[in-house]
Design a protein around this motif. Structure first.
Motif, short mmCIF file in Angstrom:
data_model
loop_
_atom_site.label_atom_id
_atom_site.label_comp_id
_atom_site.label_asym_id
_atom_site.label_seq_id
_atom_site.Cartn_x
_atom_site.Cartn_y
_atom_site.Cartn_z
N PRO A 99 38.01 35.32 51.18
CA PRO A 99 38.65 34.00 51.28
C PRO A 99 38.81 33.29 49.93
O PRO A 99 39.60 32.35 49.82
N SER A 100 38.07 33.71 48.92
CA SER A 100 38.13 33.06 47.61
C SER A 100 39.17 33.68 46.68
O SER A 100 39.38 33.17 45.57
N LEU A 101 39.82 34.76 47.10
CA LEU A 101 40.74 35.46 46.20
C LEU A 101 41.91 34.59 45.79
O LEU A 101 42.44 34.75 44.68
N ALA A 102 42.32 33.66 46.65
CA ALA A 102 43.47 32.81 46.32
C ALA A 102 43.19 31.93 45.11
O ALA A 102 44.12 31.48 44.43
N GLN A 103 41.91 31.69 44.79
CA GLN A 103 41.56 30.84 43.65
C GLN A 103 41.76 31.55 42.31
O GLN A 103 41.74 30.90 41.26
N LEU A 104 41.94 32.85 42.33
CA LEU A 104 42.00 33.61 41.09
C LEU A 104 43.33 33.47 40.36
O LEU A 104 43.41 33.68 39.16
N GLY A 105 44.38 33.15 41.10
CA GLY A 105 45.70 33.19 40.50
C GLY A 105 46.17 34.62 40.35
O GLY A 105 45.76 35.51 41.09
N ARG A 106 47.01 34.85 39.38
CA ARG A 106 47.55 36.19 39.16
C ARG A 106 46.45 37.16 38.73
O ARG A 106 45.65 36.86 37.85
N VAL A 107 46.41 38.32 39.39
CA VAL A 107 45.47 39.38 39.02
C VAL A 107 46.25 40.70 38.94
O VAL A 107 46.82 41.15 39.93
N ASP A 108 46.28 41.29 37.74
CA ASP A 108 46.95 42.58 37.56
C ASP A 108 46.01 43.76 37.74
O ASP A 108 46.45 44.87 38.07
N ALA A 109 44.73 43.52 37.51
CA ALA A 109 43.74 44.60 37.62
C ALA A 109 42.35 44.00 37.74
O ALA A 109 42.09 42.88 37.29
N LEU A 110 41.46 44.77 38.38
CA LEU A 110 40.06 44.39 38.47
C LEU A 110 39.24 45.32 37.59
O LEU A 110 39.54 46.52 37.49
N VAL A 111 38.19 44.77 36.98
CA VAL A 111 37.28 45.56 36.17
C VAL A 111 35.86 45.24 36.61
O VAL A 111 35.40 44.10 36.44
N ALA A 112 35.18 46.20 37.21
CA ALA A 112 33.78 46.02 37.56
C ALA A 112 32.95 46.10 36.28
O ALA A 112 33.21 46.94 35.42
N VAL A 113 31.97 45.21 36.15
CA VAL A 113 31.09 45.28 34.99
C VAL A 113 30.45 46.67 34.97
O VAL A 113 29.77 47.06 35.92
#
Length: 229
Positions: A99-113
């Protein structure tokens, strides 16, 4: 009859109460997890922030989204996920974050630490990657692994204050890929002082990333005055 039997065998159960759920924590148990009230968009701490970490260290992260506060009973599940091999909690945590993903804005890629290879061998999996894999499907963006590594085996950070954490993660990461113009979401389980995610953001931006936001399950509350920052 066969279908009903199969459905019962593969039905998901809540990791907290054990009752059937649509996925991950059931609504009742999820409601009992502590949330961060009125979170600051830049650092993720509850406002008003008594000791803003952005004043105490270089802050290269553009935003922090970590909706839950690291404390009982959530800390029990995080520790089971990281240290007791309960790998299935990765999906449960990812579903809490959806449900919080909408707060991120544009996301082209995810990087796990990333974990250092020695820690990965010891644990058998990267807990941040377990979360990122599920979120990548929800966002329709790739969870990048190739060319992003933790090149220094930093000591366990539990119990370390902010200065020690900053020193231990300085130049700990290496990014060997072209991220020019990319908007990247850094995924981790818990954001404590912010030292780790900021050290990674420095390298990601050095590789061309235009923006780095952090998506974490939980944010450690700011300590009281006089404690470790």
């Amino acid at each position: 009859m066969v279908y009903g039997l199969l459905e019962s065998l593969f039905a998901e159960s809540c990791p907290a109460c054990g009752l059937a759920s649509d996925g991950g924590f059931c609504g009742v148990c999820a409601a009992e997890l502590p949330r961060v009230p009125h979170a600051c968009r830049r650092c993720g701490l509850a406002e008003p922030v008594a000791r803003c970490p952005r004043k105490e260290m270089a802050w290269d992260v553009d935003a922090v989204v970590a909706p839950f506060s690291y404390g009982p009973p959530l800390d029990h599940y995080v520790q089971a996920f990281k240290y007791r091999g309960d790998r299935t909690l990765g999906r449960a945590f990812a579903l809490l974050l959806t449900p919080s993903l909408a707060q991120l804005g544009r996301v082209d890629a995810l990087v796990a630490v990333p974990l250092h290879r020695a820690r990965f061998r010891e644990r058998g999996y990267n807990q941040a990657q377990e979360i990122a894999r599920v979120l990548a499907r929800a966002l329709g963006a790739p969870a990048m692994m190739r060319g992003i590594a933790r090149q220094v085996a930093t000591p366990a950070q539990a119990g370390q204050g902010a200065p020690e954490r900053r020193r231990s993660v300085a130049r700990a990461f290496r990014v060997a890929r072209d991220l020019k113009g990319k908007h990247v979401a850094i995924v981790d389980d818990v954001v404590t002082t912010g030292a780790t995610v900021n050290a990674l953001a420095v390298e990601l931006k050095g590789a061309g990333a235009a923006r780095c936001v952090v998506l974490g399950v939980a944010r450690t509350p700011v300590p009281v005055q006089g404690g470790n920052p």
